[in-house]
Write an enzyme that holds these catalytic residues in place. Sequence first.
Site, PDB file in Angstrom:
ATOM      1  N   GLY A 103     -10.899   6.294   5.989  1.00 55.22           N
ATOM      2  CA  GLY A 103      -9.448   6.473   6.133  1.00 55.22           C
ATOM      3  C   GLY A 103      -8.856   7.010   4.845  1.00 55.22           C
ATOM      4  CG  LEU A 104      -5.314   9.537   5.124  1.00 57.34           C
ATOM      5  CD1 LEU A 104      -3.863   9.625   5.615  1.00 57.34           C
ATOM      6  CD2 LEU A 104      -5.728  10.832   4.420  1.00 57.34           C
ATOM      7  CB  SER A 105      -5.957   7.397  -0.906  1.00 54.69           C
ATOM      8  OG  SER A 105      -5.545   6.577  -1.966  1.00 54.69           O
ATOM      9  N   GLY A 106      -5.022   4.434   0.538  1.00 58.49           N
ATOM     10  CA  GLY A 106      -3.874   3.580   0.868  1.00 58.49           C
ATOM     11  C   GLY A 106      -3.838   3.126   2.319  1.00 58.49           C
ATOM     12  CB  SER A 107      -5.768   3.997   5.328  1.00 60.77           C
ATOM     13  OG  SER A 107      -7.084   3.949   4.815  1.00 60.77           O
ATOM     14  N   GLY A 108      -5.825   1.044   3.640  1.00 60.80           N
ATOM     15  CA  GLY A 108      -6.193  -0.380   3.711  1.00 60.80           C
ATOM     16  C   GLY A 108      -7.692  -0.628   3.819  1.00 60.80           C
ATOM     17  CE  LYS A 109     -10.728   4.336   1.817  1.00 59.72           C
ATOM     18  NZ  LYS A 109      -9.329   4.713   1.566  1.00 59.72           N
ATOM     19  CB  SER A 110     -10.105  -1.888  -0.922  1.00 55.64           C
ATOM     20  OG  SER A 110     -10.498  -0.619  -1.343  1.00 55.64           O
ATOM     21  CB  SER A 177     -16.394   9.023   4.033  1.00 58.66           C
ATOM     22  OG  SER A 177     -15.838   7.868   4.609  1.00 58.66           O
TER      23      SER A 177
HETATM   24  N1  LIG Z   1      -8.489  13.728  -5.478  1.00 51.95           N
HETATM   25  C1  LIG Z   1      -8.595  12.518  -4.951  1.00 51.95           C
HETATM   26  N2  LIG Z   1      -8.626  12.353  -3.606  1.00 51.95           N
HETATM   27  C2  LIG Z   1      -8.745  11.125  -3.089  1.00 51.95           C
HETATM   28  N3  LIG Z   1      -8.867   9.984  -3.829  1.00 51.95           N
HETATM   29  C3  LIG Z   1      -8.852  10.108  -5.165  1.00 51.95           C
HETATM   30  C4  LIG Z   1      -8.711  11.364  -5.785  1.00 51.95           C
HETATM   31  N4  LIG Z   1      -8.742  11.161  -7.118  1.00 51.95           N
HETATM   32  C5  LIG Z   1      -8.873   9.859  -7.324  1.00 51.95           C
HETATM   33  N5  LIG Z   1      -8.947   9.201  -6.168  1.00 51.95           N
HETATM   34  C6  LIG Z   1      -9.185   7.760  -6.079  1.00 51.95           C
HETATM   35  O1  LIG Z   1     -10.542   7.635  -5.701  1.00 51.95           O
HETATM   36  C7  LIG Z   1     -10.695   6.830  -4.570  1.00 51.95           C
HETATM   37  C8  LIG Z   1     -11.529   7.523  -3.505  1.00 51.95           C
HETATM   38  O2  LIG Z   1     -12.863   7.469  -3.791  1.00 51.95           O
HETATM   39  P1  LIG Z   1     -13.906   7.640  -2.625  1.00 51.95           P
HETATM   40  O3  LIG Z   1     -15.249   7.541  -3.255  1.00 51.95           O
HETATM   41  O4  LIG Z   1     -13.583   6.685  -1.554  1.00 51.95           O
HETATM   42  O5  LIG Z   1     -13.621   9.130  -2.122  1.00 51.95           O
HETATM   43  S1  LIG Z   1     -14.566  10.096  -1.260  1.00 51.95           S
HETATM   44  O6  LIG Z   1     -15.123   9.300  -0.153  1.00 51.95           O
HETATM   45  O7  LIG Z   1     -15.594  10.623  -2.127  1.00 51.95           O
HETATM   46  O8  LIG Z   1     -13.662  11.154  -0.783  1.00 51.95           O
HETATM   47  C9  LIG Z   1      -9.332   6.588  -3.994  1.00 51.95           C
HETATM   48  O9  LIG Z   1      -9.322   5.215  -3.702  1.00 51.95           O
HETATM   49  P2  LIG Z   1      -8.609   4.604  -2.413  1.00 51.95           P
HETATM   50  O10 LIG Z   1      -7.146   4.755  -2.678  1.00 51.95           O
HETATM   51  O11 LIG Z   1      -9.070   3.184  -2.419  1.00 51.95           O
HETATM   52  O12 LIG Z   1      -9.061   5.351  -1.194  1.00 51.95           O
HETATM   53  C10 LIG Z   1      -8.365   7.010  -5.079  1.00 51.95           C
HETATM   54  O13 LIG Z   1      -7.904   5.868  -5.761  1.00 51.95           O
HETATM   55  N1  LIG Z   2      -2.999  -4.368   7.179  1.00 53.72           N
HETATM   56  C1  LIG Z   2      -2.132  -4.154   6.190  1.00 53.72           C
HETATM   57  N2  LIG Z   2      -0.820  -4.387   6.348  1.00 53.72           N
HETATM   58  C2  LIG Z   2       0.034  -4.160   5.340  1.00 53.72           C
HETATM   59  N3  LIG Z   2      -0.327  -3.698   4.112  1.00 53.72           N
HETATM   60  C3  LIG Z   2      -1.610  -3.445   3.900  1.00 53.72           C
HETATM   61  C4  LIG Z   2      -2.591  -3.652   4.922  1.00 53.72           C
HETATM   62  N4  LIG Z   2      -3.783  -3.315   4.424  1.00 53.72           N
HETATM   63  C5  LIG Z   2      -3.586  -2.907   3.162  1.00 53.72           C
HETATM   64  N5  LIG Z   2      -2.276  -2.985   2.835  1.00 53.72           N
HETATM   65  C6  LIG Z   2      -1.669  -2.617   1.562  1.00 53.72           C
HETATM   66  O1  LIG Z   2      -1.811  -1.218   1.427  1.00 53.72           O
HETATM   67  C7  LIG Z   2      -2.149  -0.878   0.104  1.00 53.72           C
HETATM   68  C8  LIG Z   2      -3.438  -0.069   0.098  1.00 53.72           C
HETATM   69  O2  LIG Z   2      -4.495  -0.897   0.530  1.00 53.72           O
HETATM   70  P1  LIG Z   2      -5.975  -0.644   0.037  1.00 53.72           P
HETATM   71  O3  LIG Z   2      -6.834  -1.642   0.698  1.00 53.72           O
HETATM   72  O4  LIG Z   2      -6.036  -0.565  -1.443  1.00 53.72           O
HETATM   73  O5  LIG Z   2      -6.241   0.811   0.660  1.00 53.72           O
HETATM   74  P2  LIG Z   2      -7.402   1.846   0.384  1.00 53.72           P
HETATM   75  O6  LIG Z   2      -8.603   1.070  -0.072  1.00 53.72           O
HETATM   76  O7  LIG Z   2      -7.625   2.512   1.703  1.00 53.72           O
HETATM   77  O8  LIG Z   2      -6.874   2.770  -0.644  1.00 53.72           O
HETATM   78  C9  LIG Z   2      -2.246  -2.167  -0.676  1.00 53.72           C
HETATM   79  O9  LIG Z   2      -1.021  -2.355  -1.366  1.00 53.72           O
HETATM   80  C10 LIG Z   2      -2.423  -3.226   0.379  1.00 53.72           C
HETATM   81  O10 LIG Z   2      -1.868  -4.453   0.021  1.00 53.72           O
END
Ligand SMILES: Nc1ncnc2c1ncn2[C@@H]1O[C@H](COP(=O)(O)OS(=O)(=O)O)[C@@H](OP(=O)(O)O)[C@H]1O
Ligand SMILES: Nc1ncnc2c1ncn2[C@@H]1O[C@H](COP(=O)(O)OP(=O)(O)O)[C@@H](O)[C@H]1O
Length: 273
Positions: A103-110, A177
Amino acid sequence: MAVIKEAGAFSFSWSDAVGLSCWRNRIGLRGIDVRSSFLKPAKAKKVFSIASLTTSRAAISGENILQMEATVGKNIVWHKSSVEKFDREELLKQKGCVIWVTGLSGSGKSTLACALSRGLHSRGKLTYILDGDNVRHGLNSDLSFKAEDRAENIRRIGEVAKLFADAGIICIASLISPYRKDRDACRALMPEGDFIEVFLDVPLELCEARDPKGLYKLARSGKIKGFTGISAPYEPPVNCEIVLQQKVGDCVSPCVMAETVISYLEEKGYLQA
Ligand SMILES: Nc1ncnc2c1ncn2[C@@H]1O[C@H](COP(=O)(O)OS(=O)(=O)O)[C@@H](OP(=O)(O)O)[C@H]1O
Ligand SMILES: Nc1ncnc2c1ncn2[C@@H]1O[C@H](COP(=O)(O)OP(=O)(O)O)[C@@H](O)[C@H]1O
């Protein structure tokens, strides 16, 4: 000559110069194209489709067979242990698999990965999280975010996840991914069913509003180039096992989402040996 012969209900032996000395009992071949042609080019390709053996849990995937092909010419021989995946699974009372959270960054994967790990741990199940962010601190610290490096990041995590699953562990890989073909390549490494793709279907708008690390803001202002969803693509899965949807103003809690995944694992028999 490469032979896979049935010597009892669940027993096969593969005797050959490859040195794959003995794939003894418990090896399942689920609709797999087992190639013997690399051993004796003159021999026709053998296709074994033994779908009825699904009770058997260690499986040779088509990809593995191709890997064996690739290594045969390099004097590298697979060394088999007397303790197999099946034995470890019996010990752990669970089945090793990979839960791939995309999923997108911030979608809640971690967040989901942690809730899932916690939920399974409290049921006495052994898990391990491979989080994209974390793995990029060590094993993948040499990789950038350009498409080829993301592909390599995903490939390595796929291979490591496969090892964890082989150890009998429920491995949760949480990384953006973004490319379908990279995720599919990881799926192909695993026996059928053991790669469970979970798509966090969250609109960009919501991810951007969350922006916990301030990265969307930097991406919008051009300070981060090639940011997923803004200036780099994200290809959603077309046929994944689980879709967890969230909408603006309608978020499901991480624990509830984790329970959905746990129910799936229960139903598919992964929480017992
Ligand atoms: N250019 C760019 N695009 C997307 N994300 C970026 C980028 N630069 C840094 N980050 C940070 O790196 C985290 C993503 O790493 P990933 O290994 O999950 O990415 S990937 O699967 O190789 O696309 C991602 O973490 P999450 O927010 O937890 O998804 C970001 O914090
Ligand atoms: N199910 C949910 N409902 C509301 N907020 C969420 C939920 N899952 C994650 N969040 C919030 O969204 C933000 C991003 O979550 P995170 O797990 O770091 O996403 P990712 O790993 O995809 O970047 C965090 O501030 C987290 O607290």
